[in-house]
Design an enzyme around this catalytic site. Sequence first.
Site, PDB file in Angstrom:
ATOM      1  CB  VAL A   1      67.466  -5.521  67.389  1.00  0.00           C
ATOM      2  CG1 VAL A   1      67.963  -6.544  68.413  1.00  0.00           C
ATOM      3  CG2 VAL A   1      66.272  -4.753  67.944  1.00  0.00           C
ATOM      4  CB  CYS A   2      71.393  -7.838  66.660  1.00  0.00           C
ATOM      5  SG  CYS A   2      72.622  -9.138  66.595  1.00  0.00           S
ATOM      6  CB  THR A   3      74.091  -7.557  62.578  1.00  0.00           C
ATOM      7  OG1 THR A   3      73.083  -8.532  62.341  1.00  0.00           O
ATOM      8  CG2 THR A   3      75.220  -8.147  63.414  1.00  0.00           C
TER       9      THR A   3
END
Length: 197
Positions: free
Chosen positions: A109-111
């Site tokens: 998720v995300c970075t």
Amino acid sequence: MTETTAEIVLFDGFDELDAIGPYEVLENAAQAGADLEVDLVTLDETDLVTASHDLRVEPQGTLGQPDILLVPGGGWTSANEGVRAVVEDGVLPDKVDACYTEGSTVASVCTGAMVLAEADLLEGRPAATHQVAVEDLEAHAANVVDERVVDDGDVLTAGGVTSGLDLALWLVEREFGADVASEVSEEMAYERGEVFG
């Protein structure tokens, strides 16, 4: 049929929603009948992990060999914090690679995608991340796409923060069926986004 195991790996500086959102989705799926066990884990035994907004979380164990391994983001733009720190340390990317090699489906998720990139899991693959890490992810030869969730089979990635909910709901649908995913999204009053792949 054996129970599916999902582990969300925590580290100091992880983004709360990146981990806790998918955890709640997966726990709700288990309560809705999915044969699924979900745990928040760390690499090493520890009593508490401090997230990026100072939430303190008590992990439920250490990383094993789950069927599904989810890596949250957080802290990519900060020196010596969150994802940036674990990527530079190298231990988590190595563990993620080892889990993948032994058959885990790996998601971020995300970075958290930068951990997967450091583990060499994204080269030549479509992938999503938070906008602050797009150029860095492209430098790892990932084919960065502007999507909330990208499913490339045994590797899945999600864009910024709230897309972790979409990722987890897609995993529920993929592994346990649309009925379970719909029940969970309705219970959570969450309107799902589209999945690429």
